[in-house]
Design an enzyme around this catalytic site. Structure first.
Site, mmCIF file in Angstrom:
data_model
loop_
_atom_site.group_PDB
_atom_site.id
_atom_site.type_symbol
_atom_site.label_atom_id
_atom_site.label_comp_id
_atom_site.label_asym_id
_atom_site.label_seq_id
_atom_site.Cartn_x
_atom_site.Cartn_y
_atom_site.Cartn_z
ATOM 1 N N TYR A 1 65.740 -59.344 -5.321
ATOM 2 C CA TYR A 1 66.868 -57.754 -4.544
ATOM 3 C C TYR A 1 68.049 -58.705 -6.065
ATOM 4 O O TYR A 1 68.783 -59.972 -5.508
ATOM 5 C CB TYR A 1 67.547 -58.261 -3.569
ATOM 6 C CG TYR A 1 66.138 -56.507 -2.976
ATOM 7 C CD1 TYR A 1 65.356 -56.585 -3.596
ATOM 8 C CD2 TYR A 1 66.915 -56.107 -1.765
ATOM 9 C CE1 TYR A 1 64.105 -55.452 -2.879
ATOM 10 C CE2 TYR A 1 65.336 -54.967 -1.349
ATOM 11 C CZ TYR A 1 64.459 -54.775 -1.471
ATOM 12 O OH TYR A 1 63.691 -54.186 -0.879
ATOM 13 N N HIS B 1 68.708 -42.602 0.174
ATOM 14 C CA HIS B 1 67.698 -43.566 0.317
ATOM 15 C C HIS B 1 68.214 -45.298 0.157
ATOM 16 O O HIS B 1 69.776 -44.947 -0.763
ATOM 17 C CB HIS B 1 67.538 -44.337 -1.447
ATOM 18 C CG HIS B 1 66.819 -45.409 -1.739
ATOM 19 N ND1 HIS B 1 66.715 -46.121 -2.747
ATOM 20 C CD2 HIS B 1 65.430 -45.818 -1.029
ATOM 21 C CE1 HIS B 1 66.258 -47.193 -2.429
ATOM 22 N NE2 HIS B 1 65.278 -47.292 -1.463
ATOM 23 N N LYS C 1 55.631 -48.979 5.089
ATOM 24 C CA LYS C 1 55.807 -49.015 4.012
ATOM 25 C C LYS C 1 53.963 -48.900 4.469
ATOM 26 O O LYS C 1 53.414 -48.878 5.603
ATOM 27 C CB LYS C 1 55.383 -50.426 3.932
ATOM 28 C CG LYS C 1 57.075 -50.537 3.590
ATOM 29 C CD LYS C 1 57.724 -49.623 2.080
ATOM 30 C CE LYS C 1 59.240 -49.203 2.286
ATOM 31 N NZ LYS C 1 59.725 -49.305 0.830
#
Lengths: 428, 428
Positions: free
Chosen positions: A24, A341, A210
């Protein structure tokens, strides 16, 4: 401009069906001003290529360096239009991908700066503007078959009377959140159960898993999750673009017995017609998408085609605050709820402002809405997102909350920060 | 990697309604090999941001530097898949804009290299592959609701028997061209007339005009052009994304009395549903688009929705040869003619290979097809496109024709080539 990266691939936080080993990262922009506060913005990326994103932001420098700081709605609209309209850079999109996210980082930094100078958190700075000012922020090019300035004014004026009460509600209670923390693909079943229970204890009424690895695994994980949280807690699932249209339908029919609330990113974010076909086949399971939807033109079509029933606005994927106002207005006109999001780097910090602005001044509704919550990397921000009892608290500090601590910037700067030079950067 | 820029904004060649002052540029990639030929590819841009594009290409280096050169179809498919699938870089698109064009430049350079090693011009190198090899080049992800590998094989096998005759036809006569040279917005009416007459004298049976400035000007220019070329020469018009949906329809109805053949890029290249609405309202005027269509997924939808009747493939906008094979197959399955976009830097040189491959091995048809021809900057290429009597001659030199002369690279390199350091670079 700074290239900042966190070695998240070492722990598999953030792993999903399409992104097995993200680091990230953020291409981080600071607008320095003489004598006043500075402005902060960023583009979130997942590792390599963050330098490319930083270069794209640098290429926009001429539009802001040495210029007056825009303070009011008209000046903010003008600067956004100049950035989006830069014809030589527009060629690299147009209005999509690296070039457009760079525009978003700069536009967001300019808004951060304007809100800091007004001494207001961004959501209140925006929500206190007149409907005419807000409607004037939007570039209606390519939207007029779905949304005109008059439509925008009608929506904004309808929301005006309740602004005070809704602001008070946010200050009192905050804005509902849901959590993705239990659901990463890399986690064991045991960890899934533990984190799902923790989510309930923490006051959440919705979690997300997920999916998209192996269908047998997804069936098992969703069954376990449903057994853990009971029938009344919503469970969304997220395929991260893993499937073709027919595969999405077939796969989700396997999961349907466990009552998934929405399927997120079932296929390519570019496939408007594909999303519409999936939504039709899977109803009443909702289809959600947005974190990779490149601009307002694609959102317009997803709404026109019935391709989404939950719109997942992203603070940093599109051209910044101005384009996100357009997207909020499109959603409001269609009556589709916006569930932003978040996660990544700084997204929780930023999107809460946009959702709260929407609640106060645009949609006027919290019905069916919640902001994603992923509990990592917040410690690097000076005004971190805080969730209590399943709700984002309303941010009070001036600005858009993208600013990172100086110590973070020093430590995680790529490639020369000590996090990367001291030999542990195997995620790269 | 080189950043090469031509100061075209000084003369307004290439000016249109959205791009008033382009400096035609290329992010140029060279794949050096030990002892064999090198491979050449590029991304076309229009000025600032070319450095960003170059940085994106650099970021892909790990996939090719120090690796084996792919020589056959399977190896070429594998490398393309690895480049497109690089998850950290994919985040920057996915499959669109700067990051995806970078993949295209590298994939095209790898194909150039493979064709050079096979001592074949790219179109013949490709057209001599077996149907199974060609079908195996394509990534069918997100396409399977419109095109499967079996569909591809059916198309390719149907075209196989005529390959020899069509190759002979290309070697004899070439491939039909049309010319945009008369039609730039910056040109006077007198220059328009002169260049339109020249186009007829040069053997063209189709010209193209830029539109989208002022409707009165467009009506006058199209009337003059029609009077100049007579009723039997096709005149296409190109709005370069200037309009919203309703404006496109209204504007084109003003031009309809002068029988425009197609309207190109009437609105945002992202607006599939908008193109479909425009096509329906304007039939029998055709709708053409493609030079800014980001990938195969958007082309798939444009074909599904009836949003285009002419597909304008571009050599450098998408992910390179492999994705363009997918796009050619989608068009062939829909029966839509492909008329490649060219001009820019090196696009004429490159797209002729793709159109000729299509003719020999995919669609098997030249009906309703022509490659755009813009007569500038060819002198910088070692294997320049040549048009005779309104036809592109078939290239005979090995490779994909993206290579520039060393002297060009030295002179136009940005920012340190003499063209830019010696004080005439005001286009920047």
């Amino acid at each position: 401009m700074l290239d900042v990266r966190f070695p998240t691939s070492r722990e598999l936080d953030g792993s999903d069906a399409m992104n097995p080993d993200p680091d990230y990262s953020a291409a981080y922009v600071v607008l320095h001003t003489d004598g006043g506060p500075d402005g902060y913005g960023l583009t979130f990326t997942i590792g390599r290529g963050n330098d490319v994103q930083a270069a794209a932001i640098e290429a926009l420098g001429g539009h802001v360096i040495g210029r007056e700081v825009p303070e009011d709605a008209a000046a903010l609209a003008g600067l956004s239009a100049r950035l989006v309209g830069d014809s030589q850079l527009r060629w690299l999109g147009p209005e999509k991908g690296v070039a457009h996210m760079a525009v978003g980082a700069v536009v967001n930094a300019v808004w951060d700066l304007a809100a800091r100078r007004a001494d207001r958190p961004l959501w209140r700075f925006m929500a206190e503007m007149r409907p005419e000012e807000i409607a004037g922020l939007v570039d209606y090019r390519y939207l007029s078959d779905a949304l005109t300035e008059q439509d925008a004014l009608d929506i904004l004026r309808a929301a005006e009377p309740g602004r005070g009460a809704r602001t008070a509600e946010l200050l009192d209670r905050g804005y509902r959140a849901y959590t993705t923390s239990p659901g990463w693909l890399g986690y064991s079943d045991e960890k899934l159960v533990r984190l799902a229970k923790q989510a309930l204890a923490d006051g959440f009424d919705m979690i997300k898993l997920k999916v998209g690895g192996r269908v047998e695994d997804d069936v098992r994980r969703l069954r376990i999750a449903r057994e853990t949280v009971g029938p009344d807690v919503r469970i969304a699932v997220d395929a991260n673009q893993r499937w073709d249209v027919d595969a999405a339908v077939a796969w989700m029919k396997e999961l349907a017995p466990y009552d998934p609330y929405w399927i997120e990113e079932p296929t390519s974010p570019d496939d408007v017609l594909g999303h519409a076909a999936i939504a039709k086949a899977l109803a009443p399971i909702k289809v959600a998408t947005g974190e990779h939807v490149q601009n307002r033109v694609v959102f317009k079509q997803l709404l026109q085609a019935g391709g989404l029933s939950v719109l997942q606005l992203d603070a940093c994927r599109v051209g910044g605050v101005n384009e996100n106002v357009a997207i909020l207005l499109l959603a409001a006109k269609s009556g589709v709820p916006v569930c932003p999001h978040a996660g990544g780097v700084g997204l929780c910090e930023m999107v809460r402002h946009l959702a709260m602005f929407d609640f106060v001044a645009v949609s006027g509704s919290a019905e069916g809405r919640a902001i994603e919550w992923v509990d990592h990397l917040h410690e690097h921000f000076t005004d971190p997102a805080v969730v209590r009892d399943g709700h984002y608290l309303a941010p009070a500090a001036p600005g858009f909350s993208a600013r990172m601590h100086d110590a973070t910037l020093r430590r995680f700067r790529f490639p020369d920060g000590p996090e990367w030079t001291e030999g542990t950067g195997e995620g790269q």
